[in-house]
Structure formats: structure tokens, C-alpha cells
Design a protein around this motif. Structure first.
Motif, short mmCIF file in Angstrom:
data_model
loop_
_atom_site.label_atom_id
_atom_site.label_comp_id
_atom_site.label_asym_id
_atom_site.label_seq_id
_atom_site.Cartn_x
_atom_site.Cartn_y
_atom_site.Cartn_z
N ASN A 64 0.82 -1.20 0.00
CA ASN A 64 0.00 0.00 0.00
C ASN A 64 0.86 1.26 0.00
OD1 ASN A 64 -2.67 0.89 -0.09
ND2 ASN A 64 -2.79 1.15 2.11
N GLY A 65 2.19 1.06 -0.08
CA GLY A 65 3.11 2.19 -0.11
C GLY A 65 3.60 2.63 1.25
N TRP A 280 -4.02 3.94 0.59
CA TRP A 280 -3.36 4.98 1.37
C TRP A 280 -3.44 6.34 0.68
CZ3 TRP A 280 -2.06 5.93 6.07
CH2 TRP A 280 -1.00 6.78 6.41
N GLY A 281 -3.32 6.35 -0.65
CA GLY A 281 -3.40 7.62 -1.37
C GLY A 281 -4.74 8.30 -1.18
N MET A 282 -5.83 7.54 -1.25
CA MET A 282 -7.15 8.12 -1.01
C MET A 282 -7.30 8.57 0.43
SD MET A 282 -9.88 5.81 -3.14
CE MET A 282 -11.25 6.76 -2.49
N LEU A 353 -3.00 12.00 -4.26
CA LEU A 353 -1.68 11.42 -3.99
C LEU A 353 -1.73 9.94 -4.32
CD1 LEU A 353 -0.94 13.16 -0.58
CD2 LEU A 353 0.47 13.36 -2.63
N VAL A 354 -0.78 9.50 -5.11
CA VAL A 354 -0.74 8.10 -5.55
C VAL A 354 0.62 7.50 -5.20
CG1 VAL A 354 -0.91 6.52 -7.51
CG2 VAL A 354 -2.32 8.59 -7.45
N PRO A 355 0.68 6.57 -4.27
CA PRO A 355 1.95 5.89 -3.98
C PRO A 355 2.45 5.16 -5.24
CG PRO A 355 0.36 5.45 -2.25
CD PRO A 355 -0.39 6.09 -3.38
N ALA A 356 3.70 5.39 -5.60
CA ALA A 356 4.26 4.81 -6.82
C ALA A 356 5.25 3.70 -6.53
CB ALA A 356 4.96 5.91 -7.64
N LEU A 357 5.95 3.81 -5.40
CA LEU A 357 7.02 2.86 -5.07
C LEU A 357 7.28 2.97 -3.58
CD1 LEU A 357 9.23 1.04 -6.65
CD2 LEU A 357 10.76 2.96 -6.22
N VAL A 358 7.74 1.89 -2.98
CA VAL A 358 8.11 1.93 -1.57
C VAL A 358 9.41 1.16 -1.39
CG1 VAL A 358 6.69 -0.09 -1.01
CG2 VAL A 358 7.28 1.55 0.79
N HIS A 366 6.90 -2.76 -5.55
CA HIS A 366 5.82 -2.10 -6.28
C HIS A 366 4.60 -1.96 -5.36
CE1 HIS A 366 7.74 -2.09 -10.18
NE2 HIS A 366 8.08 -3.36 -10.02
N VAL A 367 3.88 -0.87 -5.56
CA VAL A 367 2.65 -0.63 -4.81
C VAL A 367 1.48 -1.21 -5.61
CG1 VAL A 367 1.11 1.12 -3.86
CG2 VAL A 367 3.60 1.43 -3.74
N ILE A 368 0.67 -2.02 -4.96
CA ILE A 368 -0.46 -2.67 -5.62
C ILE A 368 -1.72 -1.84 -5.50
CG2 ILE A 368 -1.96 -4.70 -5.61
CD1 ILE A 368 0.46 -6.31 -4.65
N HIS A 369 -1.96 -1.28 -4.32
CA HIS A 369 -3.21 -0.55 -4.05
C HIS A 369 -2.98 0.92 -4.36
CE1 HIS A 369 -4.51 -4.18 -2.14
NE2 HIS A 369 -3.44 -4.16 -1.36
N LYS A 370 -3.54 1.39 -5.49
CA LYS A 370 -3.29 2.76 -5.93
C LYS A 370 -4.55 3.59 -5.86
CE LYS A 370 0.92 1.87 -8.41
NZ LYS A 370 1.82 2.38 -9.44
N GLY A 371 -4.56 4.75 -6.54
CA GLY A 371 -5.61 5.73 -6.33
C GLY A 371 -6.90 5.46 -7.07
N CYS A 372 -7.88 6.33 -6.85
CA CYS A 372 -9.18 6.19 -7.50
C CYS A 372 -9.15 6.90 -8.85
CB CYS A 372 -10.27 6.81 -6.62
SG CYS A 372 -10.08 8.57 -6.30
N PRO A 373 -9.97 6.46 -9.82
CA PRO A 373 -10.03 7.14 -11.11
C PRO A 373 -10.72 8.49 -10.98
CG PRO A 373 -11.72 5.45 -10.99
CD PRO A 373 -10.88 5.31 -9.74
N PRO A 374 -10.43 9.41 -11.92
CA PRO A 374 -11.12 10.71 -11.88
C PRO A 374 -12.62 10.54 -12.06
CG PRO A 374 -9.23 10.75 -13.38
CD PRO A 374 -9.46 9.32 -13.00
N ILE A 375 -13.39 11.49 -11.55
CA ILE A 375 -14.83 11.51 -11.76
C ILE A 375 -15.10 11.71 -13.24
CG2 ILE A 375 -16.99 12.76 -11.26
CD1 ILE A 375 -15.74 13.60 -8.60
N GLY A 376 -16.00 10.91 -13.80
CA GLY A 376 -16.34 11.05 -15.21
C GLY A 376 -15.32 10.41 -16.11
#
Length: 376
Positions: A64-65, A280-282, A353-358, A366-376
């Protein structure tokens, strides 16, 4: 944010931090355009998978970063040895723990403080367990839920604060979970008031920005003076996100009155990694929408969290000679939607904020759990 710098790692430790480092190296990770910061410290997760609430430590941690997590009392003195031997020692993530003051921790929910059961609690075993595992147990944990307030109340809190003193550890106090009408609003608020008067420097209030009964930041500001006095005394407010115990309205109210979190944590567990709080980013990005700066948020999840958990002698900075725990982030722009709690308020923000690497002890993951997509 401090500049464009290189970080050199040797033998799993930070070897140098400077601009344009030169010299032979085994590998180079290009982080151009990204934020390279001390490894995150998530000071409130649930990661003892033998309990109903918990994730595997590496699910909420390294993947999760987040290289360092603190389990928030999923185990008590009867179950901590199993947690230690089967999970803490076998995880890539660096795992520390709060020891729950109930013997079996989160083996069932909610914990029973009925006198017939509570009289069986052997406080000397809390002390023994802390002493045996002092390198991993860094705090004691109490959930002040209905059953505790009904059967033990402020007298029970006083008893456990004395036990904390005996162990030489701070207390993390969970507030705001009441599921029936066994307690009146006056009784719930009376406990909150008494807790604010009693907590000591270094003690942590978990879910400090809840919107539930017993909350700190009321619409009428009734507790504001007590909160301010407690914070000035050194009591720490943790903005645990979790599933149901965070209210963005409470946080906005607090900030408008001059308060802000001392630290931010996720309260991850198997029931809270979902659309409300699924990475974590969200968890962090929602705080950009209420007036906290990026610098504030990163401090609250690195050095401030490390200090709160008494880990700042080894965590929270890129000081030369320390273990090379590093988090790498991207800051995305767009339109993103957040929810403060299950069934709660939806709100949007323009940054994610999007974790890219830890990096943990010099090894990159590598971080597996990343951010949410933009609205729309």
C-alpha cells in the motif's frame, strides 16, 4: 519539496542525501517528477489476521506504499504472542503494536467488560507481555465503547491510565462507537469530558474527528476549551479514517476553530479497505480538500506519526545511517470523489496522492493498491 536531490542507499541504510550524487552503484531508480519522502508510518491499522477486523500486515503496509505500520490493539496479552510469532516476525512491513487492554483484543466485537468476565483480566500479565515484547509493543489501547462505559466508566479509565504509567507507555483511546440506547447523551458526553481532563502528554485520541455520539467537535463547541487545554498539555489528535469513524464536517469544524490533527492514520482492516478508504493515497488525499497543506499531511504521516508512536529515533526522516525506508509518490491533478465514511458525505477534490514505489531496508517494492479514477 526541499529540492531536487539524490538519495544513496548502501547495505539497506541511507548513505547520502545530496544533489547530483556521483559514484558507482548497483541500480538507479529514476523518480523524476515524483515526491521522495521518508517512509510513511501508518500509526493505526488492524493487521492481526486471526481477528475478524484485520488484514495481512503487508496488504495494508508495503503493498500500500507504507513501510511501517502500527497495529491498533488487535491483540491482547493472551493473543499477542501468536500475532508476534506468526505475523510481525514474518512480514516485509515493519510492524509495531498497541497492546489491547482486553486480554483477547479484537477476537470478538465489541469487547465485553461485564464484571463476570472483566474480573478475570490479569493486569500483571499486561505488564509481563509489554516487558517481554517491548521492542514491538509501543502503546496500550482502549476502546471506550458502550460496554466499557456501562461497566467501568471513568474509574476504569483511571485504572488503565495507572497501568500505562506502570508500563511506561502512552494510551490510545478510541472514542465514538455507541450502538444502542443503554447510555444517554449526557452519560456519553460525561465520559468524553472526563477523558479529556484525564489524558496525559503523549496519549492519543483515536477517531478524534468522528461525527458520532461522544464526539469532540460538537456544533455548539461545548468541549473546545477542554480540547485546547488537552492539546496544549500534549494529548494528540489522530484523524483515523477507517470505515465509519471519520466525519469531514467534524474536521472542517475543528479547523475553523483553530484545531488540526497531530497525525493521520488509515485504520485499515478487512472491513475498511473498500470504496470509502481503499488505499493509502485516497486516505491522505481527502485532507487536501479541507485546507491542510501537502507539507502538513506528509509531516502528519511521517515524522509526527513516528514521534507519536515513539519511533522517531529510527523512523520519520532520511537521516544518514538509518534504515532506508522511503515512500515515493505522484501528485495527480483532476477531479476526484471521496466519501468520509460509509453512507456519509461525498466531496470532491482536485488532487490525488498516488503511492508509486516503496523502499523497505533498501529493497524496492511495487505498490499494488493505488488511487481512485477521476470523476467522469
Amino acid at each position: 519539496m526541499d529540492g531536487i536531490l539524490d538519495v544513496a542507499i548502501a547495505d539497506g541504510k541511507i548513505a547520502a542525501v545530496a544533489a547530483d550524487l556521483k559514484g558507482p552503484c548497483y541500480d538507479i531508480i529514476d523518480c523524476t517528477g515524483k515526491l521522495v519522502i521518508p517512509g510513511f508510518v501508518d500509526a493505526h491499522q488492524h493487521c492481526y489476521p486471526a481477528t475478524w477486523i484485520s488484514l495481512n500486515p503487508d496488504t495494508g503496509g508495503i503493498y500500500n506504499g507504507v513501510p511501517t505500520v502500527v497495529d491498533a490493539g488487535s491483540s491482547g496479552y493472551m493473543t499477542f504472542p501468536d500475532f508476534h510469532d506468526r505475523y510481525i516476525t514474518r512480514s516485509v512491513t515493519d510492524v509495531y503494536a498497541m497492546l489491547h487492554l482486553h486480554p483477547i483484543g479484537f477476537a470478538h466485537d465489541p469487547e465485553s467488560w461485564d464484571p463476570k468476565e472483566a474480573q478475570k483480566i490479569q493486569t500483571y500479565r499486561v505488564v509481563e507481555t509489554v516487558e517481554k515484547y517491548r521492542d514491538r509493543i509501543i502503546c496500550l489501547k482502549l476502546r471506550a465503547m458502550e460496554d466499557f462505559i456501562v461497566h467501568k466508566g471513568l474509574q476504569g479509565l483511571d485504572e488503565f491510565l495507572r497501568l500505562c504509567d506502570q508500563c511506561g507507555l502512552p494510551l490510545t483511546l478510541h472514542i465514538g462507537d455507541f450502538f444502542s440506547d443503554r447510555l444517554s447523551d449526557a452519560e456519553v458526553d460525561g465520559f468524553t469530558r472526563g477523558a479529556l481532563e484525564r489524558l496525559r502528554p503523549g496519549d492519543v485520541i483515536a477517531h478524534a474527528f468522528t461525527g458520532k455520539r461522544g464526539k469532540l467537535f460538537r456544533e455548539d463547541g461545548a468541549f473546545d476549551d477542554l480540547i485546547r487545554t488537552a492539546v496544549e498539555r500534549g494529548v494528540l489528535l489522530d484523524a483515523c479514517v477507517g470505515q465509519t469513524n471519520f466525519s469531514v464536517a467534524s474536521l472542517r469544524r475543528a479547523i475553523a476553530r483553530g484545531f488540526k490533527p497531530a497525525l493521520i492514520s488509515s485504520d485499515y482492516g478487512c472491513v475498511s479497505i473498500d470504496g470509502v478508504n481503499n488505499n493509502w493515497g485516497m486516505s491522505l488525499s481527502r485532507f487536501l480538500t479541507v485546507g491542510l497543506s501537502l507539507e502538513d499531511i506528509l509531516a502528519m504521516t511521517t515524522i509526527n506519526a513516528a514521534k507519536a508512536m515513539r519511533l522517531d529515533d529510527r523512523k520519520g526522516s532520511l537521516r544518514i545511517g538509518r534504515e532506508a525506508d522511503i515512500s515515493v509518490l505522484e501528485l495527480h491533478s483532476g477531479q476526484y470523489e471521496f466519501m468520509d465514511r460509509r453512507g456519509g458525505e461525498r466531496f470532491s477534490g482536485g488532487e490525488l496522492l498516488v503511492p508509486a514505489l516503496v523502499v523497505r531496508k533498501g529493497m524496492a517494492y511495487h505498490v499494488i493498491h493505488k488511487g481512485c479514477p477521476p470523476i467522469g
